[in-house]
Design a protein around this motif. Structure first.
Motif, PDB file in Angstrom:
ATOM      1  N   ALA A 127     -25.725 -39.692 -33.459  1.00 44.25           N
ATOM      2  CA  ALA A 127     -24.567 -40.503 -33.860  1.00 44.25           C
ATOM      3  C   ALA A 127     -25.014 -41.829 -34.486  1.00 44.25           C
ATOM      4  CB  ALA A 127     -23.662 -40.768 -32.650  1.00 44.25           C
ATOM      5  N   PHE A 128     -26.072 -42.429 -33.926  1.00 40.45           N
ATOM      6  CA  PHE A 128     -26.488 -43.745 -34.417  1.00 40.45           C
ATOM      7  C   PHE A 128     -27.636 -43.678 -35.425  1.00 40.45           C
ATOM      8  CE2 PHE A 128     -24.208 -45.402 -30.687  1.00 40.45           C
ATOM      9  CZ  PHE A 128     -23.506 -46.409 -31.318  1.00 40.45           C
ATOM     10  N   LEU A 129     -28.579 -42.773 -35.180  1.00 41.64           N
ATOM     11  CA  LEU A 129     -29.799 -42.800 -35.999  1.00 41.64           C
ATOM     12  C   LEU A 129     -29.950 -41.586 -36.910  1.00 41.64           C
ATOM     13  CD1 LEU A 129     -32.142 -44.000 -33.109  1.00 41.64           C
ATOM     14  CD2 LEU A 129     -31.233 -45.397 -34.964  1.00 41.64           C
ATOM     15  N   GLY A 130     -29.425 -40.446 -36.490  1.00 38.03           N
ATOM     16  CA  GLY A 130     -29.693 -39.214 -37.238  1.00 38.03           C
ATOM     17  C   GLY A 130     -28.603 -38.815 -38.208  1.00 38.03           C
ATOM     18  N   SER A 131     -27.516 -39.584 -38.290  1.00 37.45           N
ATOM     19  CA  SER A 131     -26.440 -39.224 -39.226  1.00 37.45           C
ATOM     20  C   SER A 131     -26.246 -40.370 -40.226  1.00 37.45           C
ATOM     21  CB  SER A 131     -25.144 -38.944 -38.471  1.00 37.45           C
ATOM     22  OG  SER A 131     -24.730 -40.101 -37.797  1.00 37.45           O
ATOM     23  N   SER A 138     -10.253 -31.501 -39.904  1.00 32.56           N
ATOM     24  CA  SER A 138     -11.429 -31.153 -40.704  1.00 32.56           C
ATOM     25  C   SER A 138     -12.468 -30.367 -39.893  1.00 32.56           C
ATOM     26  CB  SER A 138     -12.076 -32.417 -41.286  1.00 32.56           C
ATOM     27  OG  SER A 138     -12.258 -33.387 -40.288  1.00 32.56           O
ATOM     28  N   VAL A 139     -12.215 -30.174 -38.595  1.00 25.20           N
ATOM     29  CA  VAL A 139     -13.158 -29.388 -37.773  1.00 25.20           C
ATOM     30  C   VAL A 139     -12.477 -28.121 -37.259  1.00 25.20           C
ATOM     31  CG1 VAL A 139     -14.641 -29.392 -35.728  1.00 25.20           C
ATOM     32  CG2 VAL A 139     -14.431 -31.465 -37.108  1.00 25.20           C
ATOM     33  N   LEU A 140     -11.354 -28.287 -36.530  1.00 21.50           N
ATOM     34  CA  LEU A 140     -10.656 -27.132 -35.936  1.00 21.50           C
ATOM     35  C   LEU A 140      -9.696 -26.534 -36.973  1.00 21.50           C
ATOM     36  CD1 LEU A 140      -9.901 -28.788 -32.472  1.00 21.50           C
ATOM     37  CD2 LEU A 140     -11.756 -27.205 -32.998  1.00 21.50           C
ATOM     38  N   ARG A 141     -10.281 -25.792 -37.929  1.00 23.67           N
ATOM     39  CA  ARG A 141      -9.498 -25.164 -38.994  1.00 23.67           C
ATOM     40  C   ARG A 141      -9.789 -23.674 -39.025  1.00 23.67           C
ATOM     41  NH1 ARG A 141      -8.727 -28.498 -43.829  1.00 23.67           N
ATOM     42  NH2 ARG A 141      -9.136 -26.597 -44.996  1.00 23.67           N
ATOM     43  N   LEU A 142      -8.805 -22.900 -39.473  1.00 23.13           N
ATOM     44  CA  LEU A 142      -8.991 -21.444 -39.525  1.00 23.13           C
ATOM     45  C   LEU A 142     -10.096 -21.070 -40.519  1.00 23.13           C
ATOM     46  CD1 LEU A 142      -5.308 -20.155 -39.387  1.00 23.13           C
ATOM     47  CD2 LEU A 142      -7.036 -20.025 -37.582  1.00 23.13           C
ATOM     48  N   ASP A 143     -10.203 -21.831 -41.623  1.00 26.16           N
ATOM     49  CA  ASP A 143     -11.205 -21.491 -42.644  1.00 26.16           C
ATOM     50  C   ASP A 143     -12.529 -22.234 -42.440  1.00 26.16           C
ATOM     51  OD1 ASP A 143      -9.981 -23.855 -43.134  1.00 26.16           O
ATOM     52  OD2 ASP A 143      -9.834 -23.624 -45.308  1.00 26.16           O
ATOM     53  N   ASP A 198     -19.445 -32.353 -43.222  1.00 33.72           N
ATOM     54  CA  ASP A 198     -20.863 -32.054 -43.449  1.00 33.72           C
ATOM     55  C   ASP A 198     -21.597 -31.871 -42.124  1.00 33.72           C
ATOM     56  OD1 ASP A 198     -23.023 -32.043 -45.633  1.00 33.72           O
ATOM     57  OD2 ASP A 198     -23.876 -33.328 -44.068  1.00 33.72           O
ATOM     58  N   SER A 199     -22.606 -30.963 -42.125  1.00 31.69           N
ATOM     59  CA  SER A 199     -23.296 -30.646 -40.864  1.00 31.69           C
ATOM     60  C   SER A 199     -24.016 -31.854 -40.268  1.00 31.69           C
ATOM     61  CB  SER A 199     -24.284 -29.497 -41.073  1.00 31.69           C
ATOM     62  OG  SER A 199     -25.268 -29.902 -41.984  1.00 31.69           O
ATOM     63  N   SER A 200     -24.412 -32.821 -41.097  1.00 27.31           N
ATOM     64  CA  SER A 200     -25.089 -34.015 -40.574  1.00 27.31           C
ATOM     65  C   SER A 200     -24.142 -34.845 -39.701  1.00 27.31           C
ATOM     66  CB  SER A 200     -25.626 -34.878 -41.723  1.00 27.31           C
ATOM     67  OG  SER A 200     -24.552 -35.337 -42.514  1.00 27.31           O
ATOM     68  N   MET A 201     -22.843 -34.676 -39.907  1.00 29.27           N
ATOM     69  CA  MET A 201     -21.851 -35.383 -39.083  1.00 29.27           C
ATOM     70  C   MET A 201     -21.228 -34.446 -38.048  1.00 29.27           C
ATOM     71  SD  MET A 201     -19.937 -37.685 -41.905  1.00 29.27           S
ATOM     72  CE  MET A 201     -20.685 -39.167 -42.569  1.00 29.27           C
ATOM     73  N   LEU A 202     -21.234 -33.141 -38.373  1.00 31.15           N
ATOM     74  CA  LEU A 202     -20.619 -32.174 -37.457  1.00 31.15           C
ATOM     75  C   LEU A 202     -21.428 -32.050 -36.166  1.00 31.15           C
ATOM     76  CD1 LEU A 202     -18.384 -30.048 -37.030  1.00 31.15           C
ATOM     77  CD2 LEU A 202     -19.887 -28.370 -38.105  1.00 31.15           C
ATOM     78  N   LEU A 256     -20.109 -32.485 -32.387  1.00 31.31           N
ATOM     79  CA  LEU A 256     -20.043 -31.376 -31.425  1.00 31.31           C
ATOM     80  C   LEU A 256     -20.844 -31.683 -30.165  1.00 31.31           C
ATOM     81  CD1 LEU A 256     -20.265 -28.245 -33.775  1.00 31.31           C
ATOM     82  CD2 LEU A 256     -18.228 -29.278 -32.747  1.00 31.31           C
ATOM     83  N   LEU A 257     -21.986 -32.357 -30.333  1.00 36.49           N
ATOM     84  CA  LEU A 257     -22.795 -32.699 -29.156  1.00 36.49           C
ATOM     85  C   LEU A 257     -22.076 -33.703 -28.260  1.00 36.49           C
ATOM     86  CD1 LEU A 257     -26.381 -32.854 -30.638  1.00 36.49           C
ATOM     87  CD2 LEU A 257     -25.686 -31.538 -28.645  1.00 36.49           C
ATOM     88  N   MET A 258     -21.417 -34.683 -28.883  1.00 39.92           N
ATOM     89  CA  MET A 258     -20.662 -35.656 -28.079  1.00 39.92           C
ATOM     90  C   MET A 258     -19.470 -34.971 -27.404  1.00 39.92           C
ATOM     91  SD  MET A 258     -22.256 -38.484 -28.099  1.00 39.92           S
ATOM     92  CE  MET A 258     -21.139 -39.758 -27.558  1.00 39.92           C
ATOM     93  N   ALA A 259     -18.875 -33.992 -28.105  1.00 43.11           N
ATOM     94  CA  ALA A 259     -17.762 -33.236 -27.500  1.00 43.11           C
ATOM     95  C   ALA A 259     -18.265 -32.443 -26.289  1.00 43.11           C
ATOM     96  CB  ALA A 259     -17.140 -32.302 -28.530  1.00 43.11           C
TER      97      ALA A 259
END
Lengths: 240, 59
Positions: free
Chosen positions: A36-40, A184-189, A194-198, A202-205
């Protein structure tokens, strides 16, 4: 389901789950915070303030998840009279209220640099505020009566009526004009983020979910101990 | 990679959000664990008393 109605059996199961949940919490929180702080990267439009998303969005998800736990426990209590269901709802409500308050606070702190305002009476924010009041109402009913089972039953009815608010929160960004962007995350499609933010999201979730499991199990143990105390005190009074 | 201590004008908002989250969640966890430990201790304290009372009654 009634297998775990026995408090001793529940406590044994909780003691087996707790070390694993603590490990998941520690691992996902440390790596999640690192990402969250350094890798994104900072967001192109929002800059560094996007990092608030990694606590705000999981807190908002947990606020709704905890309410579903409270509502599920209430339904189980009313329909099947499961002895631990009442306690499960009572144990989950303060956790849900805390996550809802955090979603509101972190949302306000994200809103100011992004939208220029801490608060707006739009569909999403207002429905989350209603969710917070539902939690407060649920907990207030529990405290309002001396007879715990009656209080629990009344609180359960409020929790079930309040379930209507959950789809309103989820779809408010599609039904009404709002400052919030659509999901922008919980969508059917699939997620559009972007994965760098996703990944940090998800890890914090996951960390928040593990936190819920730990605190929920301890609060369940607390409620079971309170019940035991009531029984012990009653038996002492009856003996005199 | 970002400089943790130089987030410009949004720094207070970011740290405020993380600080509030930490205080809120850690606070609830501490309250819950302490209350449970206290209740468990109270249950243990009352249990022997009950057994003692039972023994006295039998005598």
């Amino acid at each position: 389901m009634h297998r775990f109605a026995n408090p001793a059996q529940f406590n044994r199961l909780a003691d087996r789950i707790l070390p694993w949940a603590k490990f998941v919490l520690a691992a996902s929180l440390l790596y999640g915070l690192y990402l969250a702080f350094l890798g994104s990267p900072p967001d192109r439009q929002q800059g560094e303030s996007v990092r608030i998303m990694y606590v705000h969005v999981p807190a908002a998800w947990m606020a709704m998840f905890c309410y579903m736990v409270v509502a599920g426990a209430s339904f189980t209590e009313i329909v099947w009279r499961h002895p631990l269901a009442l306690l499960a709802g009572k144990a989950a409500a303060p956790i849900g209220a805390t996550f809802t308050a955090l979603a509101l606070i972190t949302g306000a702190l994200w809103g100011k640099p992004t939208w220029g305002t801490y608060w707006q009476w739009d569909g999403r924010m207002t429905s989350v505020l209603v969710l917070f009041f539902l939690y407060l109402g649920y907990m207030a009913i529990w405290r309002s009566m001396d007879e715990e089972d009656k209080a629990g039953r009344a609180a359960s009815i409020l929790a079930l009526v309040g379930v209507i608010n959950i789809p309103i929160i989820k779809f408010s960004v599609e039904w009404w004009n709002t400052l919030h962007q659509p999901a922008s995350v919980l969508r059917l499609d699939g997620p559009t983020i972007d994965s760098s933010m996703l990944w940090p999201l998800l890890l914090m979730a996951l960390a928040f979910k593990a936190y819920f499991v730990i605190v929920f199990l301890y609060r369940m143990k607390l409620e079971i101990n309170r019940r035991k105390l009531t029984v012990l005190r009653m038996s002492q009074v009856n003996r005199r | 990679m970002t400089d943790l201590f130089d987030m410009g004008s949004v720094g207070p908002f970011v740290w405020g959000a993380y600080g509030a989250t930490f205080v809120g969640l850690a606070g609830l966890a501490v309250i819950s664990l302490r209350a449970n430990a206290q209740a468990a201790k109270e249950v243990e304290r009352m249990r022997p008393k009950r057994r003692r009372n039972k023994a006295e009654e039998e005598n």
